[in-house]
Design a protein around this motif. Structure first.
Motif, PDB file in Angstrom:
ATOM      1  N   ALA A   1       4.770   1.741  -3.357  1.00 47.35           N
ATOM      2  CA  ALA A   1       4.538   0.882  -2.700  1.00 47.35           C
ATOM      3  C   ALA A   1       5.732   0.083  -1.791  1.00 47.35           C
ATOM      4  N   VAL A   2       5.586   0.071  -0.540  1.00 50.96           N
ATOM      5  CA  VAL A   2       6.859  -0.228   0.389  1.00 50.96           C
ATOM      6  C   VAL A   2       6.394  -0.842   1.587  1.00 50.96           C
ATOM      7  N   VAL A   3       6.912  -1.758   2.079  1.00 52.92           N
ATOM      8  CA  VAL A   3       6.767  -2.374   3.451  1.00 52.92           C
ATOM      9  C   VAL A   3       7.422  -1.554   4.403  1.00 52.92           C
ATOM     10  N   ALA A   4       6.656  -0.929   5.432  1.00 56.58           N
ATOM     11  CA  ALA A   4       7.042  -0.036   6.487  1.00 56.58           C
ATOM     12  C   ALA A   4       6.192  -0.056   7.744  1.00 56.58           C
TER      13      ALA A   4
ATOM     14  N   ASP B   1       5.430  -2.374   9.778  1.00 60.31           N
ATOM     15  CA  ASP B   1       4.695  -3.781   9.814  1.00 60.31           C
ATOM     16  C   ASP B   1       3.525  -3.518   8.974  1.00 60.31           C
ATOM     17  N   LYS B   2       3.535  -2.750   8.147  1.00 54.25           N
ATOM     18  CA  LYS B   2       2.321  -2.667   6.971  1.00 54.25           C
ATOM     19  C   LYS B   2       2.836  -2.431   5.536  1.00 54.25           C
ATOM     20  N   LEU B   3       2.091  -2.809   4.797  1.00 54.60           N
ATOM     21  CA  LEU B   3       2.185  -2.559   3.068  1.00 54.60           C
ATOM     22  C   LEU B   3       1.542  -1.031   2.905  1.00 54.60           C
ATOM     23  N   LEU B   4       2.186  -0.248   2.614  1.00 54.49           N
ATOM     24  CA  LEU B   4       1.864   1.241   2.367  1.00 54.49           C
ATOM     25  C   LEU B   4       2.008   1.653   1.023  1.00 54.49           C
TER      26      LEU B   4
ATOM     27  N   GLU C   1      -2.736   4.459   1.610  1.00 54.99           N
ATOM     28  CA  GLU C   1      -3.496   3.313   2.274  1.00 54.99           C
ATOM     29  C   GLU C   1      -2.640   2.383   2.727  1.00 54.99           C
ATOM     30  N   ALA C   2      -3.146   1.755   3.890  1.00 54.40           N
ATOM     31  CA  ALA C   2      -2.195   0.872   4.552  1.00 54.40           C
ATOM     32  C   ALA C   2      -2.570  -0.672   4.698  1.00 54.40           C
TER      33      ALA C   2
ATOM     34  N   SER D   1      -5.051  -9.005   6.431  1.00 59.66           N
ATOM     35  CA  SER D   1      -5.382  -8.557   5.139  1.00 59.66           C
ATOM     36  C   SER D   1      -6.537  -8.048   5.166  1.00 59.66           C
ATOM     37  N   ARG D   2      -6.413  -6.521   5.696  1.00 57.28           N
ATOM     38  CA  ARG D   2      -7.342  -5.258   5.847  1.00 57.28           C
ATOM     39  C   ARG D   2      -6.682  -3.950   5.667  1.00 57.28           C
ATOM     40  N   TRP D   3      -7.207  -3.363   4.987  1.00 63.02           N
ATOM     41  CA  TRP D   3      -6.656  -1.911   4.565  1.00 63.02           C
ATOM     42  C   TRP D   3      -7.271  -0.874   5.668  1.00 63.02           C
ATOM     43  N   SER D   4      -6.543   0.155   5.838  1.00 64.00           N
ATOM     44  CA  SER D   4      -6.991   1.432   6.525  1.00 64.00           C
ATOM     45  C   SER D   4      -6.383   2.557   5.919  1.00 64.00           C
ATOM     46  N   GLU D   5      -6.975   3.796   5.844  1.00 67.02           N
ATOM     47  CA  GLU D   5      -6.437   5.092   5.601  1.00 67.02           C
ATOM     48  C   GLU D   5      -5.125   5.677   6.425  1.00 67.02           C
TER      49      GLU D   5
END
Length: 218
Positions: free
Chosen positions: A19-22, A24-27, A41-42, A48-52
């Motif tokens: 898990a890493v912030v990169a 502008d997203k949490l990956l 997943e990002a 507060s929305r996830w995407s692939e």
């Protein structure tokens, strides 16, 4: 704010992931859910929305990841189905993950700690599975020079530690030796020497986890 808040849960429940912030997203990458995963997943934290995200080229567990800021490069390390460590990179604007050459002669090491400054990647400690032995290897990749070099060994060898860089120093916390340890070691990049700091209140280990701290160091 000084308080916790709940965000949208991960679409795929998993453990042993990076898990890493990169960018502008949490990956969240790799991990295990009844077996290793290649999913990435990002989370858009503001919405507060996830995407692939583009998947890893193979299923990896015991993952860690850090962002090398000045080169907009995300480095991920994980354990493949054959038990060997894989190094991958994602550069800003890329369409897929790319393989990354590990430190020469250290290819068999698993479960190292990762840390990064603005220009360098550090790979610290780990284990040699074929010898069932923890190691104190410390290697640094300088992205400006495009090369690896070895640094003085971690004074207390271990695997599955946390590591972070800040103000010209590399900190290594906890990890596994015979069992979880409470050690804290600090490497001064200017002096090229290790020192031991006061122990943590409790022993712990983290599965190849990584912590990124914005640093003015090299």
């Amino acid at each position: 704010m000084g308080s916790w808040q709940s965000l949208a849960p991960m679409p795929t429940a998993r453990s042993h992931c990076a898990a890493v912030v990169a960018f502008d997203k949490l990956l969240v990458a790799g991990g295990q859910d009844h077996g290793p995963l290649n999913l990435v997943e990002a989370l858009d934290i503001g919405e507060s929305r996830w995407s692939e995200w583009a998947p890893l080229p193979e299923h990896l567990s015991d993952c860690g990841a850090v962002l090398v800021q000045d080169f907009a490069t995300l480095v991920l390390v994980g354990c493949g189905p054959d038990g060997k460590t894989r190094f991958l990179t994602w550069r800003q604007g890329a369409a897929a993950w790319a393989p990354f050459s590990p430190p020469p002669g250290r290819e068999s090491r698993t479960l190292p700690a990762l840390a990064a400054t603005n220009r360098c990647l550090f790979v610290i400690g780990g284990m040699l599975p074929h010898e069932d032995a923890d190691v104190g290897f410390v290697d640094v990749f300088n992205f400006a020079e495009g090369s690896w070099r070895a640094l003085p060994n971690l004074p207390r060898p271990r695997r599955q530690a946390l590591a972070a860089c800040a103000q010209g120093k590399v900190y290594v916390l906890g990890g596994l030796a015979a069992g979880p340890v409470e050690y804290v070691d600090c490497f001064d990049l200017r002096r090229s020497e290790w020192s031991q700091l006061p122990d943590l209140p409790d022993a712990f280990a983290a599965n190849a986890a990584a912590v990124s701290v914005r640093s003015a160091g090299p």
